[in-house]
Design a protein around this motif. Sequence first.
Motif, PDB file in Angstrom:
ATOM      1  N   HIS A 233       0.824  -1.215   0.000  1.00  0.00           N
ATOM      2  CA  HIS A 233       0.000   0.000   0.000  1.00  0.00           C
ATOM      3  C   HIS A 233       0.854   1.260   0.000  1.00  0.00           C
ATOM      4  CE1 HIS A 233      -3.753  -2.055   0.169  1.00  0.00           C
ATOM      5  NE2 HIS A 233      -3.480  -2.627   1.338  1.00  0.00           N
ATOM      6  N   ARG A 234       1.942   1.260   0.750  1.00  0.00           N
ATOM      7  CA  ARG A 234       2.798   2.451   0.783  1.00  0.00           C
ATOM      8  C   ARG A 234       3.388   2.721  -0.593  1.00  0.00           C
ATOM      9  NH1 ARG A 234       4.195   4.675   5.844  1.00  0.00           N
ATOM     10  NH2 ARG A 234       6.331   5.115   5.222  1.00  0.00           N
ATOM     11  N   TRP A 235       3.721   1.679  -1.339  1.00  0.00           N
ATOM     12  CA  TRP A 235       4.192   1.879  -2.712  1.00  0.00           C
ATOM     13  C   TRP A 235       3.066   2.507  -3.535  1.00  0.00           C
ATOM     14  CZ3 TRP A 235       7.820   2.848  -5.897  1.00  0.00           C
ATOM     15  CH2 TRP A 235       7.601   2.730  -7.266  1.00  0.00           C
ATOM     16  N   ASP A 236       1.850   1.989  -3.391  1.00  0.00           N
ATOM     17  CA  ASP A 236       0.695   2.544  -4.113  1.00  0.00           C
ATOM     18  C   ASP A 236       0.484   4.013  -3.760  1.00  0.00           C
ATOM     19  OD1 ASP A 236       0.289   0.044  -5.223  1.00  0.00           O
ATOM     20  OD2 ASP A 236      -1.344  -0.490  -3.854  1.00  0.00           O
ATOM     21  N   TRP A 237       0.822   4.396  -2.520  1.00  0.00           N
ATOM     22  CA  TRP A 237       0.652   5.767  -2.057  1.00  0.00           C
ATOM     23  C   TRP A 237       1.896   6.611  -2.325  1.00  0.00           C
ATOM     24  CZ3 TRP A 237      -0.733   3.356   3.241  1.00  0.00           C
ATOM     25  CH2 TRP A 237      -2.021   2.802   3.180  1.00  0.00           C
ATOM     26  N   ALA A 238       2.822   6.094  -3.122  1.00  0.00           N
ATOM     27  CA  ALA A 238       4.060   6.795  -3.499  1.00  0.00           C
ATOM     28  C   ALA A 238       4.976   7.057  -2.307  1.00  0.00           C
ATOM     29  CB  ALA A 238       3.755   8.094  -4.249  1.00  0.00           C
ATOM     30  N   ASN A 239       4.926   6.181  -1.317  1.00  0.00           N
ATOM     31  CA  ASN A 239       5.843   6.255  -0.187  1.00  0.00           C
ATOM     32  C   ASN A 239       6.773   5.057  -0.302  1.00  0.00           C
ATOM     33  OD1 ASN A 239       7.157   6.391   2.254  1.00  0.00           O
ATOM     34  ND2 ASN A 239       5.338   7.067   3.357  1.00  0.00           N
ATOM     35  N   GLN A 240       8.002   5.298  -0.742  1.00  0.00           N
ATOM     36  CA  GLN A 240       8.909   4.224  -1.093  1.00  0.00           C
ATOM     37  C   GLN A 240       9.793   3.755   0.056  1.00  0.00           C
ATOM     38  OE1 GLN A 240       9.621   6.640  -4.952  1.00  0.00           O
ATOM     39  NE2 GLN A 240      10.658   4.690  -5.211  1.00  0.00           N
ATOM     40  N   GLU A 241       9.800   4.454   1.177  1.00  0.00           N
ATOM     41  CA  GLU A 241      10.653   4.090   2.308  1.00  0.00           C
ATOM     42  C   GLU A 241       9.789   3.824   3.538  1.00  0.00           C
ATOM     43  OE1 GLU A 241      14.570   5.760   4.705  1.00  0.00           O
ATOM     44  OE2 GLU A 241      13.411   7.152   3.489  1.00  0.00           O
ATOM     45  N   THR A 242      10.009   2.669   4.166  1.00  0.00           N
ATOM     46  CA  THR A 242       9.251   2.278   5.352  1.00  0.00           C
ATOM     47  C   THR A 242      10.220   1.741   6.394  1.00  0.00           C
ATOM     48  OG1 THR A 242       7.382   1.628   3.950  1.00  0.00           O
ATOM     49  CG2 THR A 242       7.380   0.810   6.225  1.00  0.00           C
ATOM     50  N   TRP A 243      10.066   2.204   7.626  1.00  0.00           N
ATOM     51  CA  TRP A 243      10.878   1.714   8.743  1.00  0.00           C
ATOM     52  C   TRP A 243       9.968   1.194   9.831  1.00  0.00           C
ATOM     53  CZ3 TRP A 243      16.036   1.009   8.939  1.00  0.00           C
ATOM     54  CH2 TRP A 243      16.790   1.612   7.925  1.00  0.00           C
ATOM     55  N   PHE A 244      10.198  -0.071  10.209  1.00  0.00           N
ATOM     56  CA  PHE A 244       9.536  -0.673  11.359  1.00  0.00           C
ATOM     57  C   PHE A 244      10.534  -0.675  12.514  1.00  0.00           C
ATOM     58  CE2 PHE A 244       7.513  -2.688   7.680  1.00  0.00           C
ATOM     59  CZ  PHE A 244       6.165  -2.528   7.980  1.00  0.00           C
ATOM     60  N   GLU A 245      10.005  -0.620  13.727  1.00  0.00           N
ATOM     61  CA  GLU A 245      10.836  -0.669  14.927  1.00  0.00           C
ATOM     62  C   GLU A 245      10.182  -1.631  15.912  1.00  0.00           C
ATOM     63  OE1 GLU A 245      12.921   2.576  17.897  1.00  0.00           O
ATOM     64  OE2 GLU A 245      10.994   3.091  16.995  1.00  0.00           O
ATOM     65  N   ASN A 246      11.002  -2.414  16.609  1.00  0.00           N
ATOM     66  CA  ASN A 246      10.410  -3.289  17.621  1.00  0.00           C
ATOM     67  C   ASN A 246      10.631  -2.714  19.012  1.00  0.00           C
ATOM     68  OD1 ASN A 246      12.993  -4.089  18.434  1.00  0.00           O
ATOM     69  ND2 ASN A 246      12.651  -6.261  18.041  1.00  0.00           N
ATOM     70  N   ASP A 247      10.077  -3.390  20.004  1.00  0.00           N
ATOM     71  CA  ASP A 247      10.142  -2.902  21.381  1.00  0.00           C
ATOM     72  C   ASP A 247      11.568  -2.789  21.904  1.00  0.00           C
ATOM     73  OD1 ASP A 247       7.363  -2.784  21.429  1.00  0.00           O
ATOM     74  OD2 ASP A 247       7.162  -4.807  22.227  1.00  0.00           O
ATOM     75  N   ALA A 248      12.494  -3.565  21.337  1.00  0.00           N
ATOM     76  CA  ALA A 248      13.895  -3.534  21.774  1.00  0.00           C
ATOM     77  C   ALA A 248      14.720  -2.492  21.019  1.00  0.00           C
ATOM     78  CB  ALA A 248      14.526  -4.918  21.600  1.00  0.00           C
ATOM     79  N   GLY A 249      14.092  -1.753  20.096  1.00  0.00           N
ATOM     80  CA  GLY A 249      14.803  -0.723  19.352  1.00  0.00           C
ATOM     81  C   GLY A 249      15.440  -1.188  18.060  1.00  0.00           C
ATOM     82  N   ARG A 250      15.186  -2.432  17.665  1.00  0.00           N
ATOM     83  CA  ARG A 250      15.692  -2.903  16.368  1.00  0.00           C
ATOM     84  C   ARG A 250      14.913  -2.204  15.260  1.00  0.00           C
ATOM     85  NH1 ARG A 250      16.427  -9.226  15.845  1.00  0.00           N
ATOM     86  NH2 ARG A 250      18.362  -8.662  14.787  1.00  0.00           N
TER      87      ARG A 250
END
Length: 132
Positions: A28-45
């Motif tokens: 969906h982010r690609w469809d919305w022209a957002n090419q960069e995505t960052w996920f973060e976990n509870d430990a900061g990874r």
Amino acid sequence: MTPNGRWHLQGSAEHAYSGEEARQLLRHRWDWANQETWFENDAGRLLGVVTNGERAMVVLLDGDGDPGEHLVDPRGEGSSGGYRLSNGQADSYEDRDTVAFDTAAQAVAYFIEHGTWPSEVTVQGERAQERS
């Protein structure tokens, strides 16, 4: 909770993503022209994906300053452009340092669910031994 902790979009802990939700979000982010995505976990990874729609750079960092690891395509040849970062910078990457978009999305979903990369991907980095 996954073995890797709860994963959310970086900077917003409002929603913890399942692997499948993360895979769908990347599309969906690609469809919305957002090419960069960052996920973060509870430990900061941090788990980052930047795509040009066909290929994607997938990076895993254990936190700020970590050399990280990324998925590679051992058979990739040449390079591809069109990777637009959130700061507006447009990058090109060697195809060996990226994977097909669908492979990237599936690998991210698997990683979020299991805390490890699927066996069919190759990982390279300072911390990881390259594997196939």
